[in-house]
Scaffold this active site. Structure first.
Site, PDB file in Angstrom:
ATOM      1  CD  GLU A  22      -2.911  -1.073   0.081  1.00 54.34           C
ATOM      2  OE1 GLU A  22      -3.128   0.044  -0.429  1.00 54.34           O
ATOM      3  OE2 GLU A  22      -3.451  -2.122  -0.312  1.00 54.34           O
ATOM      4  CG  ASP A 249      20.157  49.083   9.284  1.00 57.01           C
ATOM      5  OD1 ASP A 249      20.078  47.920   9.749  1.00 57.01           O
ATOM      6  OD2 ASP A 249      19.312  49.959   9.523  1.00 57.01           O
ATOM      7  CE  LYS A 271      25.106  55.682   8.844  1.00 53.91           C
ATOM      8  NZ  LYS A 271      23.973  55.189   8.050  1.00 53.91           N
ATOM      9  CG  MET A 384      23.066  52.428  18.820  1.00 50.95           C
ATOM     10  SD  MET A 384      22.930  53.776  17.607  1.00 50.95           S
ATOM     11  CE  MET A 384      21.699  54.837  18.404  1.00 50.95           C
TER      12      MET A 384
END
Length: 465
Positions: A22, A249, A271, A384
């Site tokens: 099957e 970025d 950057k 940052m």
């Protein structure tokens, strides 16, 4: 990506199936739908396979498998209930570099049958490398419900008229825009509802109008969020799939970038502190240049483009030069990172306001209004802030905040590699020195940081609390 998905043209190709139960019958159905020349080898066969042989749709060899049976085969399937035979078939196929699938034995396969959504000529294959076939079937069911039954008819219309479009619309960007109108507008709906002649008439009308129309460029300023692609907005995803050129970025994660249209041109304009190989002025000029060339330009920014993302400067420049643009907000780092770190930015008992600040140092200082920042009952979020972290912690203490004020640094927030380092204004700088921390990071200061002990839920590996 563990395997490379391919669509294999088997029309008329000899495919060998070893086994006739099957399970083999289910594989046979797919091969026959692909117009393959199927040869089944097994001492005994189930009723379904016997009927196919009697009808002349397959060749059935009622005997045991032999190595020479694989000679000249384009594809081999082993579907017996004898693991030793299945392994032998796999070894023989591999030895002659013939693709082989062994049912329920991924380690013996060089190809795996996916779960298929068939709207021929449109096909969608869903695979899990054999690890979770039930999941693949569930995904298939969801896609089946989403895709119109007449999708294949629309694709056939496009295939039949594709050369005509190329002749009348020579520009590649203009052609892409034309096809998007076809596939997303009333022409598609006409095909789905079976009104093919009306659809073709509308198609030709649109083609005539588009042949004399120069594509107007546009800029999409899109927030890419803090890193988890599941946080992208629906509108962001739609525009990411339309763009001809992408300027992105360094805060854009690989997972988010993978959601951009595959054939778009990608330009890295990242950057970081102390390094500006691509200036902001240069980015502004490139956006104008590409848009004037008729391109749909995606400016993909980490977080939200209007929160420390200089998005305002970019659209000011676009506006001054008459360039059409759209702005799509994104989940800003403060919201995303705090949520994934289990730190609510406001809380009735601890903080009734929140302040977002840039922690980027200019020279040896971070020039901020420290008296306002050092007030109680608020949360401070510094973007940052990695290089200026000790300076920030010292300044906040000098202006009145307790040395024991809780603070947390979130590295790679919302991403699988997220780490959260917690301490207070006095101890956090020393804690950070013990780890190899790299941007992107976010500094959170306030009593709400203490709630992380009970509310953290994501990415605990590598964190200190």
């Amino acid at each position: 990506m563990d395997t490379l998905p391919l669509f294999h043209n088997l029309r008329g190709a000899r495919c060998v199936v070893v086994g006739a139960g099957e399970v083999a019958a289910r594989k046979l159905d797919l091969l026959l739908r692909a117009d393959a020349a199927v040869e089944v080898i097994a001492p005994q066969s189930c009723a379904a396979i016997s009927q196919l042989a009697e009808a002349g749709r397959i060749t059935l060899l009622a005997r045991a498998y032999q190595r020479d049976d694989l000679s000249g085969a384009s594809l081999v399937i082993a579907a017996t209930d004898d693991p030793a035979v299945n392994k032998q078939v796999s070894e023989h196929a591999r030895a002659q570099f013939t693709p082989v699938n062994v049912v329920d034995s991924p380690d013996l396969c060089t190809v795996i049958f996916p779960s298929i959504v068939d709207r021929s000529p449109v096909q969608i294959a869903i695979g899990t490398n054999g690890t979770a076939p039930v999941l693949a079937r569930m995904l298939r069911t969801q896609l089946e419900a989403l895709l119109p039954g007449g999708l294949g008819n629309l694709a056939e219309l496009a295939g039949r008229l594709r050369k005509k479009v190329k002749v009348n619309i020579p520009g590649e960007s203009e052609r892409k825009a034309f096809w998007e109108k076809v596939f997303q507008g009333p022409i598609a709906e006409l095909m789905y509802s079976g009104r093919s002649q009306t659809a073709e008439d509308s198609f030709n009308t649109l083609l005539t109008a588009s042949a004399n129309t120069k594509l107007k460029g546009e800029v999409y300023l899109v927030g890419g969020g803090p890193g988890d692609p599941d946080l992208l907005t629906l509108r962001a995803l739609r525009l990411m799939q339309q763009a001809d050129i992408v300027l992105y970025d360094r805060l854009i994660s690989d997972a988010v970038l993978d959601r951009v249209r595959r054939d778009s041109e990608r330009i890295y304009v990242g950057k970081k502190a102390g390094e500006h190989p691509v200036t902001q002025a240069n980015i502004n000029e490139k956006l104008v240049e590409f848009a004037r060339a008729g391109k749909r330009v995606l400016r993909l920014k980490g977080g939200d483009p209007f929160i420390f993302g200089r998005g305002g400067e970019e659209i000011e420049h676009l506006s001054a030069h008459g360039i059409t643009f759209q702005v799509v907000p994104g989940v800003t780092a403060a919201s995303g990172c705090a949520s994934y770190a289990g730190i609510p930015l406001t809380h009735r008992d601890y903080a009734q306001s929140v302040i977002f600040q840039t922690g980027h140092r200019k020279g040896d200082t971070v020039d901020l209004d420290w008296d306002i920042l050092a007030k109680p009952n608020q949360t401070l979020v510094f973007y940052m802030a990695l290089n200026g972290l000790k300076y920030i912690c010292d300044k906040l203490q000098k202006h009145g905040l307790s040395a024991e004020m809780p603070a947390a640094l979130v590295e790679n927030g919302t991403r699988p590699e997220q780490r959260v380092l917690t301490g207070d204004l006095q101890t956090l700088p020393a804690i950070i020195e013990q780890y190899d921390i790299k941007a992107p990071t976010l500094l959170i200061v306030g009593e709400v940081v203490t709630l992380r002990n009970t509310l953290s839920w994501f990415g605990e590996e590598g964190s200190n609390g």
